[in-house]
Design a protein around this motif. Structure first.
Motif, mmCIF file in Angstrom:
data_model
loop_
_atom_site.group_PDB
_atom_site.id
_atom_site.type_symbol
_atom_site.label_atom_id
_atom_site.label_comp_id
_atom_site.label_asym_id
_atom_site.label_seq_id
_atom_site.Cartn_x
_atom_site.Cartn_y
_atom_site.Cartn_z
ATOM 1 N N PRO A 3 18.061 -3.861 -9.546
ATOM 2 C CA PRO A 3 18.872 -2.658 -9.317
ATOM 3 C C PRO A 3 18.117 -1.388 -9.695
ATOM 4 N N ARG A 4 18.539 -0.292 -9.110
ATOM 5 C CA ARG A 4 18.043 0.998 -9.582
ATOM 6 C C ARG A 4 18.635 1.206 -10.971
ATOM 7 N N SER A 5 17.791 1.471 -11.954
ATOM 8 C CA SER A 5 18.285 1.544 -13.326
ATOM 9 C C SER A 5 17.486 2.569 -14.125
ATOM 10 N N VAL A 6 18.211 3.466 -14.763
ATOM 11 C CA VAL A 6 17.543 4.506 -15.559
ATOM 12 C C VAL A 6 16.747 3.869 -16.696
ATOM 13 N N ARG A 7 17.272 2.793 -17.273
ATOM 14 C CA ARG A 7 16.583 2.143 -18.388
ATOM 15 C C ARG A 7 15.205 1.628 -17.969
ATOM 16 N N ILE A 8 15.119 1.108 -16.731
ATOM 17 C CA ILE A 8 13.832 0.621 -16.219
ATOM 18 C C ILE A 8 12.838 1.776 -16.148
ATOM 19 N N SER A 9 13.301 2.935 -15.664
ATOM 20 C CA SER A 9 12.364 4.044 -15.484
ATOM 21 C C SER A 9 12.030 4.739 -16.807
ATOM 22 N N GLU A 10 12.899 4.601 -17.812
ATOM 23 C CA GLU A 10 12.619 5.235 -19.119
ATOM 24 C C GLU A 10 11.615 4.441 -19.954
ATOM 25 N N LEU B 230 -5.276 -3.124 -12.191
ATOM 26 C CA LEU B 230 -6.345 -2.819 -11.247
ATOM 27 C C LEU B 230 -6.123 -1.455 -10.594
ATOM 28 N N ASP B 231 -5.306 -0.630 -11.212
ATOM 29 C CA ASP B 231 -5.026 0.687 -10.672
ATOM 30 C C ASP B 231 -5.608 1.746 -11.608
ATOM 31 N N PRO B 232 -6.499 2.616 -11.089
ATOM 32 C CA PRO B 232 -7.098 3.651 -11.945
ATOM 33 C C PRO B 232 -6.069 4.526 -12.660
ATOM 34 N N GLN B 233 -4.852 4.601 -12.125
ATOM 35 C CA GLN B 233 -3.802 5.375 -12.828
ATOM 36 C C GLN B 233 -3.463 4.752 -14.179
ATOM 37 N N GLY B 234 -3.740 3.437 -14.341
ATOM 38 C CA GLY B 234 -3.506 2.772 -15.624
ATOM 39 C C GLY B 234 -2.045 2.698 -16.034
ATOM 40 N N GLN C 255 0.821 -1.220 0.000
ATOM 41 C CA GLN C 255 0.000 0.000 0.000
ATOM 42 C C GLN C 255 0.846 1.257 0.000
ATOM 43 N N LYS C 256 2.136 1.066 0.125
ATOM 44 C CA LYS C 256 3.051 2.193 -0.010
ATOM 45 C C LYS C 256 3.135 2.580 -1.492
ATOM 46 N N GLY C 257 3.139 3.868 -1.782
ATOM 47 C CA GLY C 257 3.201 4.313 -3.175
ATOM 48 C C GLY C 257 4.631 4.283 -3.705
ATOM 49 N N GLY C 258 4.743 4.045 -5.001
ATOM 50 C CA GLY C 258 6.033 4.221 -5.674
ATOM 51 C C GLY C 258 7.125 3.252 -5.293
ATOM 52 N N VAL C 259 6.770 2.054 -4.848
ATOM 53 C CA VAL C 259 7.810 1.092 -4.453
ATOM 54 C C VAL C 259 8.204 0.156 -5.591
ATOM 55 N N GLY C 260 7.513 0.277 -6.749
ATOM 56 C CA GLY C 260 7.858 -0.576 -7.884
ATOM 57 C C GLY C 260 6.849 -1.681 -8.165
ATOM 58 N N LYS C 261 5.614 -1.498 -7.714
ATOM 59 C CA LYS C 261 4.574 -2.509 -7.992
ATOM 60 C C LYS C 261 4.343 -2.651 -9.487
ATOM 61 N N THR C 262 4.053 -1.520 -10.133
ATOM 62 C CA THR C 262 3.717 -1.571 -11.556
ATOM 63 C C THR C 262 4.922 -2.011 -12.385
ATOM 64 N N THR C 263 6.070 -1.437 -12.062
ATOM 65 C CA THR C 263 7.304 -1.791 -12.784
ATOM 66 C C THR C 263 7.559 -3.292 -12.675
ATOM 67 N N PRO D 194 -3.466 -0.696 -6.839
ATOM 68 C CA PRO D 194 -3.199 0.691 -6.454
ATOM 69 C C PRO D 194 -2.548 0.734 -5.072
ATOM 70 N N PRO D 195 -1.933 1.880 -4.712
ATOM 71 C CA PRO D 195 -1.288 1.986 -3.397
ATOM 72 C C PRO D 195 -2.294 2.259 -2.287
ATOM 73 N N SER D 196 -3.194 1.328 -2.055
ATOM 74 C CA SER D 196 -4.193 1.486 -0.993
ATOM 75 C C SER D 196 -4.729 0.099 -0.699
#
Ligand code: ATP
Ligand code: MG
Length: 298
Positions: free
Chosen positions: A243-250, A67-71, A38-46, A156-158
């Motif tokens: 790992p933290r990776s710019v390619r993953i976030s791009e 299942l997240d309205p953010q899509g 339920q924590k936001g931004g931890v990498g669920k969608t990724t 979603p984060p909830s």
């Protein structure tokens, strides 16, 4: 997939990891996994989209349920999800069959997505007054007849009714944990909800997999958090860290997973390895179970 350059490159990355012809064991039954925290931004969608693509590249048939309205999962898979597109909202609220909203993902053979549109934002409230409000996704999945090896549900984060629907529809919970301060904060609440759903609605539910994400090996903090999580969840944490990776976030801004966006990158390889672990651990557990049952019968 072979007919597109990125599909070919992704396939080559998979083959580079395996000896030729060595596939991964496929589960005997569809494994339904909810990706929750339920924590936001931890990498669920990724994690949902990249693991799903990795499993598909390993030869499995995989459905991502957004299942997240953010899509965000739909976006990352390059799936059209403007307001008129048939979506998981129609499945949950209007009882539309899942098969009528599922779309194939371009460039990755065997990967499919049930998209989320902005309508889903209202579902949390609309579901309250519907019959069987907690088990509508579970019913839709049971009625889905296409053969699948994995269903991954992005939450979603909830911990509202959408997440409860995902918990009721799944047998396994996959928790991505970001290697940062307060990584374990709030996790107790998720685990209590898992227990509640297990006790009342879905006895088969269990936390099967924990994946450490955005791991920065250069910092002491990351390894401290990793040690702490491994201490708490000895058997569930995958050996592979992401790992933290710019390619993953791009990748999502190109409507792609990192597996097709940059197949040779450390991010792509780590998700392929995590997928491999998920498949192999299950097959081993299954074998051990069969072994002990056979011994018990002697
Ligand atoms: P939400 O709770 O909002 O649904 P989430 O848990 O689904 O968030 P993500 O959207 O997957 O989290 O990731 C949050 C942000 O971190 C995104 O911008 C994503 O691109 C980035 N990110 C995720 N994993 C990595 C990684 N391994 N390396 C670098 N950036 C990452
Ligand atoms: Mg998300």
């Amino acid at each position: 997939m072979d007919d597109t350059p990125i599909g070919r490159a992704a396939q080559q990355a998979v083959e580079a990891m395996h000896r030729a012809g060595e596939g991964l064991p496929r589960p005997e039954q569809t494994r339904v996994m909810v990706v929750a925290n339920q924590k936001g931004g931890v990498g669920k969608t990724t994690t949902t989209v990249n693991l799903a693509a990795s499993l598909a590249l390993h030869g499995a048939r995989v459905l991502v349920v957004d299942l997240d309205p953010q899509g965000n999962a739909s976006t990352a898979l390059g799936i059209d999800h403007h307001a008129e597109v048939p979506s998981i909202y129609d499945v949950l609220v209007e009882s539309k069959p899942l098969s009528e909203v599922v779309q194939p993902v371009r460039d990755v053979e065997g990967l499919f997505c049930a998209p989320a549109t902005i309508d889903l934002a209202g579902a949390e409230i609309e579901l309250v007054s519907l019959v069987a409000r907690e088990s509508r996704l579970q019913r839709a999945i049971s009625a889905y007849e296409q053969p699948l090896d994995y269903i991954l549900i992005d939450c979603p984060p909830s911990l509202g009714l959408l997440t409860v629907n995902a918990l009721v529809a799944s047998t396994e919970v996959l928790i991505p944990i970001q290697c940062e301060y307060y990584a374990l904060e709030g996790l107790g609440q998720l685990l209590r909800n898992v227990d509640l759903v297990k006790g009342h609605l879905n006895p088969a539910l269990h936390v099967s997999t924990i994946l450490l994400t955005m791991y920065d090996g250069r910092t002491r903090l990351a390894s401290q958090v990793a040690d702490e999580v491994r201490g708490h969840f000895h058997n569930e944490v995958l050996r592979t860290n992401i790992p933290r990776s710019v390619r993953i976030s791009e990748a999502p801004s190109y409507g792609q997973t990192v597996l097709t966006y940059d197949p040779g990158s450390s991010g792509a390889l780590s998700y392929l390895e995590a997928a491999r672990e998920i498949a192999l651990r299950n097959a081993e557990a299954h074998q051990n179970h069969q072994h002990s049952t056979a011994e018990g019968n002697q």
